[in-house]
Motif scaffolding. Structure first.
Motif, PDB file in Angstrom:
ATOM      1  N   ARG A   1       0.822  -1.209   0.000  1.00 36.27           N
ATOM      2  CA  ARG A   1       0.000   0.000   0.000  1.00 36.27           C
ATOM      3  C   ARG A   1       0.858   1.261   0.000  1.00 36.27           C
ATOM      4  N   GLU A   2       0.299   2.324  -0.617  1.00 37.96           N
ATOM      5  CA  GLU A   2       0.993   3.602  -0.707  1.00 37.96           C
ATOM      6  C   GLU A   2       1.265   4.210   0.663  1.00 37.96           C
ATOM      7  N   ASN A   3       0.330   4.019   1.601  1.00 43.25           N
ATOM      8  CA  ASN A   3       0.434   4.685   2.900  1.00 43.25           C
ATOM      9  C   ASN A   3       1.195   3.870   3.944  1.00 43.25           C
ATOM     10  N   ILE A   4       1.768   2.743   3.542  1.00 42.62           N
ATOM     11  CA  ILE A   4       2.548   1.916   4.461  1.00 42.62           C
ATOM     12  C   ILE A   4       3.987   1.890   3.955  1.00 42.62           C
ATOM     13  N   HIS A   5       4.907   2.402   4.783  1.00 47.08           N
ATOM     14  CA  HIS A   5       6.265   2.653   4.325  1.00 47.08           C
ATOM     15  C   HIS A   5       7.285   1.818   5.094  1.00 47.08           C
ATOM     16  N   PRO A   6       8.470   1.591   4.495  1.00 48.73           N
ATOM     17  CA  PRO A   6       9.545   0.920   5.233  1.00 48.73           C
ATOM     18  C   PRO A   6       9.840   1.651   6.540  1.00 48.73           C
ATOM     19  N   GLY A   7       9.977   0.876   7.629  1.00 50.32           N
ATOM     20  CA  GLY A   7      10.193   1.444   8.950  1.00 50.32           C
ATOM     21  C   GLY A   7       8.927   1.530   9.770  1.00 50.32           C
TER      22      GLY A   7
ATOM     23  N   GLU B   1       1.308 -10.766  -9.493  1.00 50.26           N
ATOM     24  CA  GLU B   1       0.868 -11.348  -8.219  1.00 50.26           C
ATOM     25  C   GLU B   1       0.578 -10.252  -7.198  1.00 50.26           C
ATOM     26  N   ASN B   2       1.451  -9.253  -7.131  1.00 50.17           N
ATOM     27  CA  ASN B   2       1.210  -8.109  -6.238  1.00 50.17           C
ATOM     28  C   ASN B   2      -0.161  -7.493  -6.483  1.00 50.17           C
ATOM     29  N   ASN B   3      -0.499  -7.294  -7.751  1.00 43.32           N
ATOM     30  CA  ASN B   3      -1.771  -6.661  -8.092  1.00 43.32           C
ATOM     31  C   ASN B   3      -2.962  -7.533  -7.693  1.00 43.32           C
ATOM     32  N   VAL B   4      -2.806  -8.855  -7.809  1.00 43.45           N
ATOM     33  CA  VAL B   4      -3.865  -9.769  -7.355  1.00 43.45           C
ATOM     34  C   VAL B   4      -4.051  -9.633  -5.846  1.00 43.45           C
ATOM     35  N   TYR B   5      -2.961  -9.654  -5.101  1.00 38.81           N
ATOM     36  CA  TYR B   5      -3.047  -9.572  -3.642  1.00 38.81           C
ATOM     37  C   TYR B   5      -3.672  -8.246  -3.212  1.00 38.81           C
ATOM     38  N   ARG B   6      -3.308  -7.165  -3.896  1.00 36.68           N
ATOM     39  CA  ARG B   6      -3.874  -5.860  -3.572  1.00 36.68           C
ATOM     40  C   ARG B   6      -5.383  -5.842  -3.817  1.00 36.68           C
ATOM     41  N   ASN B   7      -5.798  -6.478  -4.913  1.00 32.66           N
ATOM     42  CA  ASN B   7      -7.230  -6.569  -5.219  1.00 32.66           C
ATOM     43  C   ASN B   7      -7.969  -7.433  -4.201  1.00 32.66           C
ATOM     44  N   TRP B   8      -7.290  -8.387  -3.617  1.00 25.97           N
ATOM     45  CA  TRP B   8      -7.898  -9.234  -2.583  1.00 25.97           C
ATOM     46  C   TRP B   8      -8.068  -8.483  -1.261  1.00 25.97           C
ATOM     47  N   GLY B   9      -7.408  -7.350  -1.127  1.00 32.73           N
ATOM     48  CA  GLY B   9      -7.497  -6.585   0.116  1.00 32.73           C
ATOM     49  C   GLY B   9      -6.298  -6.738   1.029  1.00 32.73           C
ATOM     50  N   ALA B  10      -5.239  -7.387   0.543  1.00 30.67           N
ATOM     51  CA  ALA B  10      -4.031  -7.542   1.370  1.00 30.67           C
ATOM     52  C   ALA B  10      -3.257  -6.228   1.425  1.00 30.67           C
ATOM     53  N   ASP B  11      -2.769  -5.900   2.600  1.00 28.52           N
ATOM     54  CA  ASP B  11      -1.971  -4.691   2.809  1.00 28.52           C
ATOM     55  C   ASP B  11      -0.486  -4.994   2.938  1.00 28.52           C
ATOM     56  N   LEU B  12      -0.187  -6.206   3.402  1.00 31.01           N
ATOM     57  CA  LEU B  12       1.178  -6.592   3.715  1.00 31.01           C
ATOM     58  C   LEU B  12       1.451  -8.001   3.231  1.00 31.01           C
ATOM     59  N   LEU B  13       2.725  -8.289   3.002  1.00 31.10           N
ATOM     60  CA  LEU B  13       3.121  -9.616   2.548  1.00 31.10           C
ATOM     61  C   LEU B  13       4.114 -10.214   3.533  1.00 31.10           C
ATOM     62  N   SER B  14       3.846 -11.460   3.934  1.00 29.32           N
ATOM     63  CA  SER B  14       4.723 -12.190   4.862  1.00 29.32           C
ATOM     64  C   SER B  14       4.976 -13.583   4.307  1.00 29.32           C
TER      65      SER B  14
END
Length: 286
Positions: free
Chosen positions: A100-106, A183-196
């Motif tokens: 997401r745009e509003n979630i940054h490193p750190g 794959e990133n775009n699929v996860y974003r469409n699913w509503g995922a904010d973070l990847l682990s």
């Protein structure tokens, strides 16, 4: 799985995290403990001791040498060992990447939900194998984390005046590779904010073990969907985490102190009853 339900059960907190998480943490009465489980060995020796006079047990999820890849982590042995040592709570740390745009490193996030996209990992203790608990557990996964434990992580970060995201949906991938832009775009469409690569099935197994579980997730990089910045290398991701590890530890220590100032008897009881009321075996069908 038998669950003893004791009134006034003493709180003991398990901590599962990245390699080196325990290094600056001051543990009194420190001792190393090798735990045997029906599911094999945990990822490493478990370090027991006291943090701010609270009984704790620390475990490096990928091993202290970080030599266990995500799919090969023995999640069942790790959680079973924590349960065997009497942990009522498990606080975990995860390094995650941002979708997401509003979630940054750190940034620090206390996730509230997850999507499990793994395919190769044992998802339950109740698998019918010799040594496993008898029956099948159909475990409800709402809420995905213990809300009261989540609150204490958020409260700790706020009291330390650290910016923190109070919600986030984490998708867990098999790994060890990173994902593609598509794959990133699929996860974003699913509503995922973070990847682990390590949240699942750990969160599921903790709930199946009747343990109150919450994650403190640290954002190390943005995923490749974000074209306005270079893709971070593994070494850069590790460096980012190590640079901020003290901040993560401060939140954990403050949350541990806060948790033990309250009575958790009913929450611990409900967590155990949830498991007991959602498994079945053929004796119950007769």
């Amino acid at each position: 799985m038998e669950h003893k339900i004791d009134e006034g059960e003493e709180v003991k907190i398990g901590i599962i995290g990245e390699s080196g998480l325990d290094t600056p943490i001051v543990l009194s009465d420190r001792r190393e403990c090798a735990v045997c489980t029906p599911f094999g060995k945990p990822s490493d020796i478990i370090i027991e001791g006291k943090i701010e006079d609270v009984n704790c047990a620390l475990l490096s999820r990928n091993g202290r040498l970080h030599d266990i890849m995500p799919s090969n982590i023995n999640y069942r042995a790790n959680i079973w060992a924590m349960r065997k040592l009497g942990c009522t709570h498990i606080l975990v740390t995860h390094t995650v990447s941002s979708l997401r745009e509003n979630i940054h490193p750190g940034d620090i996030i206390v996730p509230h939900d997850f999507i499990d996209s793994t395919t190769k990992r044992a998802q339950t203790f109740y698998d019918g194998a010799i040594g496993s608990p008898f029956g099948v557990c159909h475990l409800p996964m709402y809420p995905a984390f213990c809300e009261r434990t989540r609150f204490h992580l958020l409260k700790a970060a706020n009291e330390l005046h650290l910016p923190i995201h109070s919600k986030g949906t984490v998708i867990t991938l098999e790994g060890p590779r990173y994902s593609t832009v598509a794959e990133n775009n699929v996860y974003r469409n699913w509503g995922a904010d973070l990847l682990s690569m390590t949240l699942c099935p750990e969160a599921v197994l903790a709930k199946e073990a009747g343990i109150l579980y919450a994650s403190l997730s640290f954002v190390t990089n943005k995923e490749c969907w974000c074209t306005n910045q270079p893709i971070a290398t593994t070494h850069e991701i590790i460096y980012t985490f190590k640079k901020q590890i003290e901040k993560v530890q401060r939140v954990l220590i403050k949350a541990i102190t806060s948790i033990t100032q309250e009575d958790w008897t009913e929450d611990i009881l409900r967590a155990k009853i949830l498991v007991c009321s959602n498994f079945s075996n053929r004796n119950e069908l007769v």
